[in-house]
Design a protein around this motif. Sequence first.
Motif, PDB file in Angstrom:
ATOM      1  N   ALA B 215       0.861  -1.196   0.000  1.00  0.00           N
ATOM      2  CA  ALA B 215       0.000   0.000   0.000  1.00  0.00           C
ATOM      3  C   ALA B 215       0.883   1.227   0.000  1.00  0.00           C
ATOM      4  O   ALA B 215       1.874   1.281   0.719  1.00  0.00           O
ATOM      5  N   MET B 216       0.535   2.193  -0.820  1.00  0.00           N
ATOM      6  CA  MET B 216       1.355   3.390  -0.939  1.00  0.00           C
ATOM      7  C   MET B 216       0.459   4.619  -1.015  1.00  0.00           C
ATOM      8  O   MET B 216      -0.539   4.639  -1.727  1.00  0.00           O
ATOM      9  N   LEU B 217       0.834   5.631  -0.269  1.00  0.00           N
ATOM     10  CA  LEU B 217       0.055   6.859  -0.238  1.00  0.00           C
ATOM     11  C   LEU B 217       0.681   7.878  -1.196  1.00  0.00           C
ATOM     12  O   LEU B 217       1.898   8.051  -1.194  1.00  0.00           O
ATOM     13  N   SER B 227       5.015  12.812  -4.058  1.00  0.00           N
ATOM     14  CA  SER B 227       5.910  11.889  -3.385  1.00  0.00           C
ATOM     15  C   SER B 227       5.109  10.707  -2.846  1.00  0.00           C
ATOM     16  O   SER B 227       3.891  10.783  -2.723  1.00  0.00           O
ATOM     17  N   ALA B 228       5.826   9.630  -2.526  1.00  0.00           N
ATOM     18  CA  ALA B 228       5.162   8.389  -2.115  1.00  0.00           C
ATOM     19  C   ALA B 228       5.484   8.090  -0.661  1.00  0.00           C
ATOM     20  O   ALA B 228       6.607   8.289  -0.211  1.00  0.00           O
ATOM     21  N   ARG B 328      -4.264  13.501   5.756  1.00  0.00           N
ATOM     22  CA  ARG B 328      -4.090  14.952   5.729  1.00  0.00           C
ATOM     23  C   ARG B 328      -4.563  15.453   4.361  1.00  0.00           C
ATOM     24  O   ARG B 328      -4.648  14.653   3.410  1.00  0.00           O
ATOM     25  N   PRO B 329      -4.853  16.730   4.230  1.00  0.00           N
ATOM     26  CA  PRO B 329      -5.355  17.228   2.932  1.00  0.00           C
ATOM     27  C   PRO B 329      -4.377  16.954   1.786  1.00  0.00           C
ATOM     28  O   PRO B 329      -4.784  16.793   0.646  1.00  0.00           O
ATOM     29  N   GLN B 330      -3.089  16.889   2.085  1.00  0.00           N
ATOM     30  CA  GLN B 330      -2.140  16.669   0.985  1.00  0.00           C
ATOM     31  C   GLN B 330      -2.079  15.200   0.553  1.00  0.00           C
ATOM     32  O   GLN B 330      -1.437  14.870  -0.422  1.00  0.00           O
ATOM     33  N   ARG B 352       4.010   9.784  -9.055  1.00  0.00           N
ATOM     34  CA  ARG B 352       3.997  10.860 -10.050  1.00  0.00           C
ATOM     35  C   ARG B 352       2.970  10.575 -11.151  1.00  0.00           C
ATOM     36  O   ARG B 352       2.165  11.445 -11.503  1.00  0.00           O
ATOM     37  N   ILE B 353       2.983   9.367 -11.672  1.00  0.00           N
ATOM     38  CA  ILE B 353       2.102   9.049 -12.800  1.00  0.00           C
ATOM     39  C   ILE B 353       0.625   9.150 -12.400  1.00  0.00           C
ATOM     40  O   ILE B 353      -0.180   9.770 -13.085  1.00  0.00           O
TER      41      ILE B 353
END
Lengths: 882, 458
Positions: B215-217, B227-228, B328-330, B352-353
């Motif tokens: 899992a990646m945010l 960024s990941a 968070r909002p970001q 990025r993609i």
Amino acid sequence: AAGMFLRLLSDVRWRAANPKWRRTTCSQRSTSSTAEPHPVSLPAQAQVVICGGGIMGTSVAYHLSKMGWKDIVLLEQGRLAAGTTRFCAGIVSTARHAAIELKMADYSNKLYQQLEQETGVKTGYVKTGSVSLAQTQDRLISLKRIAASLNVMGIPCEIITPKQVAQLHPLINIHDLVGAMYVPEDALVSSANVSLALATAASRNGVQIHERTSVSHVSIQKGRVTGVETDRGQIQCQYFVNCAGQWAYELGHSGEEAVNIPLHACEHFYLLTHPLKEPLASTLPTIVDPDGRIYIRNWQGGILSGGFEKNPKPLFTEGRNQLEIQNLQEDWDHFEPLLSALLRRMPDLEALQIMQLVNCPESFTPDMRCVMGESPTVRGYFVLAGMNSAGISYGGGAGKYLAEWMVNGYPSENVWPLDLKRFGSLQSSRTFLRHRVMEVMPLMCDLKVPRWDFQTGRQLRTSPLYDRLDAQGARWMEKHGFERVKYFVPPGNDLLDLGQSKTFYKPDWFDIVGSEVKCCKEAVCVIDMSSFTKFEISSTGDQALESLQYLFSNDLDVPVGHVVHTGMLNEKGGYENDCSIARLSKRSFFMISPTDQQVHCWAWLKNRLPDDSNITMEDVTWKYTALNLIGPRAVDVLSELSYAPITPEHFPSLFCKEMSVGYANGIRVMSITHTGEPGFMLYIPIEYALHVYNEVMNMGQKYGIRNAGYYALRSLRIEKFFAFWGQDLDAFTTPMECGREFQVKLEKGMQFVGQEALLEQKQNGVYKRFTMFILEDHDTDTDLWPWWGEPIFRNGRYVGKTTSSAYSYTLERHVCLGFVQHFDEKTGEELVVTTDFINQGEYEIDIAGQRFQAKAKLYPFSSLFTHRRRKDELELSGYQRE
Amino acid sequence: FYLTPPQVNSILKANEYSFKVPEFDGKNVSSVLGFDSNQLPANAPIEDRRSAATCLQTRGMLLGVFDGHAGCACAQAVSERLFYYIAVSLLPHETLLEIENAVESGRALLPILQWHKHPNDYFSKEASKLYFNSLRTYWQELIDLNSGETTDVKEALINAFKRLDNDISLEAQVGDPNSFLNYLVLRVAFSGATACVAHVDGVDLHIANTGDSRAMLGVQEEDGSWSAVNLSYDHNAQNEHEVERVKMEHPKAEEKSLVKQDRLLGLLMPFRAFGDVKFKWSIELQKRVVESGPDQLNENEYTKFIPPNYHTPPYLTAEPEVIHHRLRPQDKFLVLATDGLWETMHRQDVARIVGEYLTGVHHQQPIAVGGYKVTLGQMHGLLTERRARISSVFEDQNAATHLIRHAVGNNEFGTVDHERLSKMLSLPEELARMYRDDITIIVVQFNSHVIGAYQNEE
């Protein structure tokens, strides 16, 4: 509040301007004698106030002051030549399609050439010439057509081979070219400096120029301009000239009475580069590659290249927006297709270093022509704007024509194609403009084939029968916002993308229109002609008749129920309008004019009818649906539907009668068809339109009735030598010049507008003559088709141009209509054109450089038609099979 | 032989699925805007599974990807059952009672989950009764246990994972009179599956991971770049902690044989998994079950084979590692994907993609020449490349599809190369697995406005 807004804006714009440009201008300004404006306060009054210090405003000021008007104030919200003028590419190009645009550009070129000498301001004028490239045969045909018009105007121009192109420009890749057009006298200028030079000359002639002064409001009283309000005070004036460029639309709407100036801005990009290693010569010709949608000129040893992309970015739709102005940025991704085209055309430029991508908004109009002339609603309010990115090419000529218009009442050339009054309020919706300019901007580079139609902003005005006709295969074109049928694609016919076919040759609707024409000749057809402009003029007493007798050239004092063809002439005897007027009663008249006369004719009559509350004029265009029943069997259809005798004894030609058709009562029936064929026009109150149409179609079935469109109508009227206003007739042609003396009441001792001019012509003869040409050695299937604007040659010498053309299915030949002039072989002076002169010449029509023999006629082939008809009537019994 | 772009698209889009959280009164009150998911098979049939559902009796949404091995049976069973176990674990005591009473009296059951399924995502009809009974036993035990405490999500997730794995094991040991079901439960138990599950409720995001899916945010920085952030740890030989854990659980004597060739007992890549009873049961149990099992099982060399150095089972667990993250909002999106994706793409590129895709092309940073020395040719090259990127974005309506297109088709410059894409997709079945693994992706998009509002409330 508006004033403050404008002021803020002017400061912003100035600061946002590129500092590099500013420096150039400043140094330039020191040599110019234009007075610094600020210490001087504004005058309290002036004869003329011009708003806008770009190329248009300064050109108008220059020409007005040259013509002797001195009391002129020019106001500029920022600095002179700081708007679009500053950023434009500075190419003076005469290669234009429309004759009037060509003349403007030619004049501009000649004016700019001597401007430096006249004013002492360096204009950067260099005669580089221009080369327009053709990647396809169709493009080459289009260029050849332009070349033919340039040559007869005396502008040097030649069609050259790709190899010759390579000799003219060292960097061009020519492998995909089929040819090109070379115009050696085209030039480059610094547009801002041309504007400053014009301003300098104008100011020497007494024109006051005030920079950093914003017009917030134009004052109007009783339909006349009385003054302007600025952020620095009021000026009373008689004339106001709106040269506000892309802000002209908003300025037009800022007064008490809106002046509709239909234009909309789009972003326009061009690229500047650093110099090449071996800097390009400043005399290198400008390259226009319309198929690649780009232009390329030399610029300070490097190049300047821009273009007209397929997906333009319109802006300022909601009006001025300071944020947007500040943020007009380079958009490289948007420019990518144009950059690709540039590198394909000049591959060696790959290593050239970029200096800047300039984003310079340009304003575009709904029909690609500029907007000029007096407002139809506010007298003294003139406009010159909407240059469609050719401001520098047109600037000189456009300014001259507008100045002539203001000083003399009309310009020295026919500028109807540019007249503000060709538009109405219907073209001023922002949504319409936004959509239309997105189509117009790419069209700058698109191939212009005969009879193309705009695709955007359609279906605005329609007849109540629109859906019925559409369902029957109607293909549509648009005039003044009104949808009109071109022709009907028969059921089962697969030519569904007919409208898309673009060709200079025989079009694919040829047989379809042919069968419609045949039906008009042999049976009966219905054409929906609801778009015609219709006015009703009436009075309590004889005032209407008296006024109209003065304003129209034919005698209108005819028995009630008669229809009169008449011109509405200007003082020089030229046609301002050509119309049919029915006398409905002693005191009321019903007037039918061409579709695009709605605004012009209204303004003309409004300004000239006496200010008398006893006369009323009403625009009833929208109240009536008009059906044209054309053909020998029209009489049968109508008599069966009305149970009224319609034989020639009861219903002679040029007659008007209210009668019932089917269940509907009060239908105005007129025995005219606008084609010379027998038949009737039915003016139907709109709520009856569908009923009457259905009745006509049902009853007509046994007579072989079918729908027809305007293409059939055009073929019919042209082979009958019928002139149409706006196409053949304009403000510079008189009834005497087109064989219509019989439509003028010269012998009746009545005063009317244009009478003196016509009397003089009658005495001394005419200098041009409307003539019909039948092409002799033209192969309809394989040769290029004539369109309009083709040069006419008599005994090998140029004598005029065609104004319209059509294939005559009866003659099985192409017919061109046009005007023949007589130029003295030695001096070039215009001489009287006599019947003998017309009849005793060998004629040729030049279509894209190829000349075809033509037979000239001053009268239509009446004998031929009667003969044919008699023969056709015999065949009619078998007609219904179709 | 090349696939045309439309052919490529039809392959890529065959399994795509999108779900948008519905809005009420023009407002979306969920912190999830919606999700896109897709999978591209390399095995025939595919061994990956995916699931997504909204919890109806509690708040929150569940999403998960499951990577099966030694067949797809276990992954299939986990994808059908795990969310029910989680939902039940989260239910308050009263609701459990209500459900049990309804079942008892034959009344209609409260719906527990609303599934968001692609038509190709199926549930096994035959086993539903069996699965239901196991689930019922679980909630009956929960009712009896009634701790009276409010349910902690982390605990619920761990309990659900472990309980389901336990049930899978038990069902296989007990067997079923129906021979089809009997064979099915054995196949489920002898095959294996990893699971990576997200539970989103407001700003609380829990990731429960078992195995090597990830899992990646996706986080958008202030300057607009992407960024990941990892929200799971891979359970495999590359994870030192995991190796450490396994070694701790077994005698020192086995240390050398536990992890060989980066595999558990030299055989298994993931260090945690559902099923895989060959790594959990005692040798005696395995032999007994296989011998009494149906012939198909008995004749299968794989099931009969006992791993080497098999001394102190169990060697494998389904217990997940749970990470909690406050959104968070970001935090703009979450990517759940099986290892097929992560083998081919770095997480930074994934961030990025997807980020550029979700924010649309217009957010592509405009180019400005400024004072740089750029030639027309260089600019042209740059623009053409940017346009290629844009056009590939335009082709996809689904972020997961877009990611797969890049994962399979990317060339060395990070742009999609149609030729490569075409080659990779037209590989014959038997070769495909050598060049790529099954790929399953879920991209969950968060609603920054809602998340921002939650933050402001506190």
